[in-house]
Design an enzyme around this catalytic site. Structure first.
Site, PDB file in Angstrom:
ATOM      1  N   ASP A  21       8.813 -28.504   3.539  1.00 43.02           N
ATOM      2  CA  ASP A  21       7.794 -27.506   3.237  1.00 43.02           C
ATOM      3  C   ASP A  21       7.245 -27.053   4.575  1.00 43.02           C
ATOM      4  O   ASP A  21       6.894 -27.875   5.424  1.00 43.02           O
ATOM      5  CB  ASP A  21       6.687 -28.032   2.337  1.00 43.02           C
ATOM      6  CG  ASP A  21       5.973 -26.855   1.674  1.00 43.02           C
ATOM      7  OD1 ASP A  21       6.618 -26.127   0.908  1.00 43.02           O
ATOM      8  OD2 ASP A  21       4.775 -26.634   1.946  1.00 43.02           O
ATOM      9  N   SER A  22       7.246 -25.765   4.773  1.00 46.60           N
ATOM     10  CA  SER A  22       6.916 -25.273   6.101  1.00 46.60           C
ATOM     11  C   SER A  22       6.202 -23.949   5.980  1.00 46.60           C
ATOM     12  O   SER A  22       6.144 -23.352   4.907  1.00 46.60           O
ATOM     13  CB  SER A  22       8.199 -25.130   6.925  1.00 46.60           C
ATOM     14  OG  SER A  22       9.194 -24.491   6.159  1.00 46.60           O
TER      15      SER A  22
ATOM     16  N   ASN B  67      16.167 -22.139  -0.179  1.00 44.60           N
ATOM     17  CA  ASN B  67      16.030 -21.135   0.896  1.00 44.60           C
ATOM     18  C   ASN B  67      17.233 -21.270   1.834  1.00 44.60           C
ATOM     19  O   ASN B  67      17.439 -22.314   2.452  1.00 44.60           O
ATOM     20  CB  ASN B  67      14.702 -21.414   1.623  1.00 44.60           C
ATOM     21  CG  ASN B  67      14.474 -20.517   2.816  1.00 44.60           C
ATOM     22  OD1 ASN B  67      15.375 -20.258   3.598  1.00 44.60           O
ATOM     23  ND2 ASN B  67      13.253 -20.054   2.965  1.00 44.60           N
TER      24      ASN B  67
ATOM     25  N   LYS C 281      16.730 -22.429  19.212  1.00 44.73           N
ATOM     26  CA  LYS C 281      15.607 -22.699  18.295  1.00 44.73           C
ATOM     27  C   LYS C 281      15.675 -24.148  17.810  1.00 44.73           C
ATOM     28  O   LYS C 281      14.681 -24.860  17.824  1.00 44.73           O
ATOM     29  CB  LYS C 281      15.639 -21.716  17.118  1.00 44.73           C
ATOM     30  CG  LYS C 281      14.508 -21.975  16.122  1.00 44.73           C
ATOM     31  CD  LYS C 281      14.544 -21.068  14.898  1.00 44.73           C
ATOM     32  CE  LYS C 281      13.495 -21.524  13.884  1.00 44.73           C
ATOM     33  NZ  LYS C 281      13.615 -20.896  12.574  1.00 44.73           N
TER      34      LYS C 281
HETATM   35  P1  IMP Z   1       8.315 -23.002   1.510  1.00 45.10           P
HETATM   36  O1  IMP Z   1       8.315 -24.197   2.418  1.00 45.10           O
HETATM   37  O2  IMP Z   1       9.461 -22.980   0.573  1.00 45.10           O
HETATM   38  O3  IMP Z   1       6.972 -22.825   0.855  1.00 45.10           O
HETATM   39  O4  IMP Z   1       8.572 -21.709   2.393  1.00 45.10           O
HETATM   40  C1  IMP Z   1       8.100 -21.645   3.683  1.00 45.10           C
HETATM   41  C2  IMP Z   1       8.182 -20.240   4.233  1.00 45.10           C
HETATM   42  O5  IMP Z   1       7.667 -20.317   5.565  1.00 45.10           O
HETATM   43  C3  IMP Z   1       9.585 -19.696   4.354  1.00 45.10           C
HETATM   44  O6  IMP Z   1       9.968 -18.899   3.282  1.00 45.10           O
HETATM   45  C4  IMP Z   1       9.474 -18.846   5.622  1.00 45.10           C
HETATM   46  O7  IMP Z   1       8.970 -17.609   5.296  1.00 45.10           O
HETATM   47  C5  IMP Z   1       8.417 -19.540   6.434  1.00 45.10           C
HETATM   48  N1  IMP Z   1       9.078 -20.389   7.439  1.00 45.10           N
HETATM   49  C6  IMP Z   1       9.200 -21.734   7.438  1.00 45.10           C
HETATM   50  N2  IMP Z   1       9.905 -22.147   8.494  1.00 45.10           N
HETATM   51  C7  IMP Z   1      10.247 -21.044   9.155  1.00 45.10           C
HETATM   52  C8  IMP Z   1      11.020 -20.833  10.336  1.00 45.10           C
HETATM   53  O8  IMP Z   1      11.549 -21.741  10.974  1.00 45.10           O
HETATM   54  N3  IMP Z   1      11.134 -19.555  10.708  1.00 45.10           N
HETATM   55  C9  IMP Z   1      10.579 -18.505  10.038  1.00 45.10           C
HETATM   56  N4  IMP Z   1       9.883 -18.645   8.941  1.00 45.10           N
HETATM   57  C10 IMP Z   1       9.716 -19.908   8.493  1.00 45.10           C
END
Ligand code: IMP
Length: 209
Positions: A78-79, A19, A182
C-alpha cells in the site's frame, strides 16, 4: 497476529496487487531471491476494498485477504504520494484521486491545482509492504523517499505520480528515470530491503558455489 517468518527459497508467493506498475516493480525486487511469483490477478482473487485509514492497515488487509483466499503466503503493497502543501494528501487516497478511469494526468493536475500558490514544494512517497501467511500471521515494513513536486509532469517511464516527483539529490523525475535507477533506492525498494532482511531467503546461504 504480527510475527517474523522467513520464506524458504523456491517457495511460492502471491503478489496481492492488481496494479500493473506495482506488480512489475515488486516482481523485479523479489525475483533475485529465488521465489516463485503468482499474481492475485492470475489466481482470479478479488481486489478487497481499502477500508483502513493508513498505509499499514491497508497493506495488511490486502495481504491477509489474498493469503487466506490462495492458501499461500501473500505480499501486498500500500503506497501513495504525499504533498506537504496538502497536509500529506493524496496519501492513502492516491489511487482514488485518479478516478474510475485511473487517469493519473487528472490526479496530478488535481495535486497541482490544490497546491497552487503554496511555496512549500516538499513531497514524499511512502510504501508499506505486508507479508501475510494463510494462518493470519503478518509482518509489515515501511519505506519512504523525500523529494519535491515537479510541474509540469515530466517523463513517460514508471506509473502513477512518477512524472511529478523529483527525489532529493536527483535532477530527473521518477518518470524520466530508467526503472533500474528508481528501483535502486525507491520507497518500495527501501521497504523491500527491510522485508528481505527479515522474511526472504538469505541470498548468501543460497548462492551457488
Ligand atoms: P494503492 O496502494 O493501491 O492504494 O495505490 C497507491 C497509488 O499510489 C498508486 O495507484 C499510485 O498512483 C501511487 N503510487 C504508489 N507508488 C507509486 C510509485 O512508485 N510511483 C508513482 N505512483 C505511485
Amino acid at each position: 497476529m504480527t510475527g517474523l517468518r522467513r520464506l524458504a527459497a523456491g517457495a511460492r508467493l502471491v503478489l496481492a496487487t492488481h496494479n500493473r506498475g506495482k506488480l512489475r516493480e515488486i516482481a523485479a525486487l523479489v525475483e533475485p531471491f529465488g521465489i516463485g511469483i503468482v499474481s492475485a490477478g492470475e489466481l482470479g482473487l478479488p481486489e478487497p476494498e481499502e477500508t483502513e485509514a493508513d498505509f499499514a492497515g491497508n497493506a495488511r488487509l490486502k495481504a491477509t485477504a489474498s493469503a487466506q483466499a490462495a492458501q499461500l503466503p501473500a505480499l501486498a503493497d500500500d503506497s501513495g504520494f504525499c504533498v506537504a502543501a496538502l497536509n500529506g494528501a493524496p496519501g492513502v487516497f492516491s489511487a482514488r484521486w485518479a478516478g474510475p478511469d485511473k487517469d493519473f494526468e487528472v490526479a496530478m493536475r488535481r495535486v497541482h491545482e490544490q497546491r497552487a500558490g503554496v511555496a512549500d514544494e516538499r513531497a514524499w512517497f511512502v510504501c508499506v509492504l505486508s507479508l501475510a501467511w494463510p494462518d493470519g500471521v503478518s509482518a509489515s515494513f515501511m519505506g519512504r523517499v523525500d523529494g519535491t513536486v515537479a510541474w509540469p509532469p515530466r517523463g513517460t517511464l514508471g506509473f502513477g505520480y512518477d512524472p511529478m516527483f523529483i527525489p532529493l539529490g536527483a535532477a530527473q523525475t521518477y518518470g524520466e528515470m530508467a526503472p533500474a535507477e528508481k528501483h535502486a533506492d525507491s520507497h518500495r525498494a527501501r521497504a523491500m530491503a527491510q522485508l528481505a532482511a527479515s522474511c526472504l531467503p538469505d541470498l548468501e546461504q543460497h548462492r551457488p558455489d
